[in-house]
Design an enzyme around this catalytic site. Structure first.
Site, mmCIF file in Angstrom:
data_model
loop_
_atom_site.group_PDB
_atom_site.id
_atom_site.type_symbol
_atom_site.label_atom_id
_atom_site.label_comp_id
_atom_site.label_asym_id
_atom_site.label_seq_id
_atom_site.Cartn_x
_atom_site.Cartn_y
_atom_site.Cartn_z
ATOM 1 N N SER A 27 0.902 -1.205 0.083
ATOM 2 C CA SER A 27 -0.034 -0.050 0.089
ATOM 3 C C SER A 27 0.967 1.124 -0.044
ATOM 4 O O SER A 27 2.054 1.090 0.432
ATOM 5 C CB SER A 27 -0.821 0.123 1.302
ATOM 6 N N TYR A 53 -2.050 0.007 10.905
ATOM 7 C CA TYR A 53 -2.049 -0.396 9.440
ATOM 8 C C TYR A 53 -0.593 0.129 8.861
ATOM 9 O O TYR A 53 0.034 -0.882 8.254
ATOM 10 C CB TYR A 53 -3.013 0.175 8.942
#
Length: 243
Positions: free
Chosen positions: A131, A144
């Site tokens: 990501s 995250y």
């Protein structure tokens, strides 16, 4: 089996499903792994692939999954996700634990177990979907972003460790992609998830699958190390233009 085998984790929806479909169209026999086996079998039937139940947070599940894969040319580490948007001060350790187990240790388990078969193929390829959170940090996202940073470091380390072996290593780093990601992050709150993409045309799962398919179908001497893709309306993880 004449077709080369591609293994895709987290293949029951979103980027994983789209990637499985695209790689099947490119001529691969796809082994799809995920926890939702009924959904997985339906997709596998459509692409003439193989569905095998997989929970990357469980070592025994990963071991059983890998035993069902006779050989492999491509591995797409796609299983992962986020839980919550808490500050460090309000961090939920259970959420952190799940994110690290899924994104980091899950990637480790599957990659480690499949490496011998990827090497034996003579032309292996490890693709890990991380990501933009793997190189940026943003408020309320430390659980995250830290997991994705660690997953990225794990993946990039392979590039040196596999030097001289017939295995390519590609990291794909998407920005905003409209999938079940936000619904899962917000524990099923569809309204809150929809607000994330309001006023923006985000990437689709097919957009990311196209990039993955491009990487794995390059000539075997070509290694695309990192591919960052974001919507035109997104400059960074936290900077988005909304209409």
């Amino acid at each position: 089996m004449n077709r080369p085998i591609a293994v895709v984790t987290g293949a029951s929806a979103g980027i994983g499903e789209a990637t499985a479909r695209r790689l099947a169209a490119e001529g691969f026999h796809v082994v799809l792994g995920a926890r939702r086996i009924d959904r997985l079998k339906a997709i596998a039937d459509e692409v003439e692939g193989t569905a095998v139940e997989l929970d990357v947070t469980s070592a025994p599940s990963v071991e059983a999954f890998l035993a069902a894969v006779p050989e492999a040319r491509v591995l797409v580490n796609n299983a992962g996700g986020a839980r919550g948007l808490a500050t460090v001060a309000d961090a939920d350790e259970d959420h952190w634990r799940w994110m690290w187990e899924t994104n980091v240790l899950g990637t480790l388990r599957v990659t480690k177990g499949l490496l011998p078969k990827l090497i034996a193929s003579g032309d292996g390829h490890v693709v890990t979907v991380t990501s933009v959170a793997a190189y940026e940090a943003y408020d309320n996202g430390s659980g995250y972003t830290s997991a994705k940073h660690a997953q990225s470091a794990l993946h990039r380390t392979l590039r040196g460790e596999l030097l001289g072996q017939p295995v390519r290593v590609t990291e794909v780093l998407p920005g905003m992609v409209e999938t079940d990601f936000s619904v899962n992050r917000f524990d099923g709150d569809a309204e809150r998830a929809a607000a994330v993409y309001q006023g923006v045309t985000p990437l689709t799962a097919d957009d990311v699958a196209d990039v993955i398919a491009f990487a794995v179908t390059r000539p075997s001497h070509v290694n695309l190390d990192q591919i960052v893709l974001k919507p035109r309306a997104q400059a960074s993880a936290a900077r988005v233009h909304r209409e």
